[in-house]
Design a protein around this motif. Structure first.
Motif, mmCIF file in Angstrom:
data_model
loop_
_atom_site.group_PDB
_atom_site.id
_atom_site.type_symbol
_atom_site.label_atom_id
_atom_site.label_comp_id
_atom_site.label_asym_id
_atom_site.label_seq_id
_atom_site.Cartn_x
_atom_site.Cartn_y
_atom_site.Cartn_z
ATOM 1 N N HIS A 1 29.757 -7.769 -31.901
ATOM 2 C CA HIS A 1 31.220 -8.300 -32.051
ATOM 3 C C HIS A 1 31.893 -8.440 -30.606
ATOM 4 C CE1 HIS A 1 33.062 -6.708 -35.674
ATOM 5 N NE2 HIS A 1 31.934 -7.496 -36.279
ATOM 6 N N HIS B 1 32.755 -6.686 -28.130
ATOM 7 C CA HIS B 1 34.878 -6.073 -27.807
ATOM 8 C C HIS B 1 34.787 -3.873 -28.414
ATOM 9 C CE1 HIS B 1 36.219 -7.999 -31.501
ATOM 10 N NE2 HIS B 1 35.648 -6.926 -31.689
ATOM 11 N N HIS C 1 35.334 -0.306 -30.084
ATOM 12 C CA HIS C 1 35.615 -0.200 -31.969
ATOM 13 C C HIS C 1 36.436 1.751 -31.133
ATOM 14 C CE1 HIS C 1 33.080 -3.201 -33.929
ATOM 15 N NE2 HIS C 1 34.345 -3.984 -33.098
ATOM 16 N N HIS D 1 40.398 -3.534 -33.667
ATOM 17 C CA HIS D 1 40.696 -2.891 -35.320
ATOM 18 C C HIS D 1 41.570 -1.801 -35.578
ATOM 19 C CE1 HIS D 1 37.402 -5.870 -35.945
ATOM 20 N NE2 HIS D 1 36.534 -4.985 -34.986
HETATM 21 ZN ZN ZN Z 1 34.827 -6.018 -33.391
#
Ligand code: ZN
Length: 163
Positions: free
Chosen positions: A153, A155, A157, A163
């Motif tokens: 992704h 980035h 989490h 998210h």
């Molecule tokens: Zn993500």
């Protein structure tokens, strides 16, 4: 005991930071709040800071001086005044605010509000910190391997991440 993990591509790094300018003015700081978590090597922080943090580990204090070209870019001229009525009525405008607009060539660009003087809103394609040398005071608080999902992704989490 293994040696402490070093900051490298695809590590998740927690830092406390204070950002000041040549003038000594403090722009931003995480001190007193949560540390900033970012995925290293994915362009999530300004390039000059990312480069200077490489190889550091938790507990390190880093003073990074980042020239504009490796920060928010060189300054490219003066902001332009736009009347308040050109903006949606229901949107709260503030200095430093980014927004998307379409230029005369029909391309989507990010503009920044540099100043608000009554009904005159001064906007520019430059980031408000363009042309500035950035002085970062960094405390590295945590370094860990990123998960496969995070790398995919681009980035972080989990707590304080996306998210
Ligand atoms: Zn993500």
């Amino acid at each position: 005991m293994s040696s402490p993990q070093q900051i490298a591509a695809d590590t998740v790094v927690g830092i406390h930071y204070t950002l000041t300018l040549d003038s000594g003015a403090q722009v931003d700081s995480s001190v007193g709040g949560e540390p900033l978590l970012y995925l290293h090597g994915h362009g999530n922080i300004v390039p000059g800071l990312e480069r200077q943090l490489e190889g550091h580990k938790a507990g390190d204090k880093v003073q990074a001086v980042v020239p504009a070209a490796e920060g928010y870019g060189e300054s490219t001229g003066e902001p332009q005044a736009v009347h308040r009525r050109e903006f949606p009525k229901d949107v709260q405008l503030y200095e430093g605010m980014p927004f998307r607009a379409t230029n005369s060539a029909g391309e989507e660009v990010v503009l920044w509000i540099h100043a608000i003087r009554g009904a005159q809103i001064y906007v520019h394609t430059d980031h408000p910190l363009a042309g500035q040398t950035l002085h970062f005071d960094i405390d590295v608080v945590d370094v860990r391997d990123a998960s496969e999902d995070e790398i995919e992704h681009g980035h972080v989490h989990g707590p304080h991440g996306a998210h």
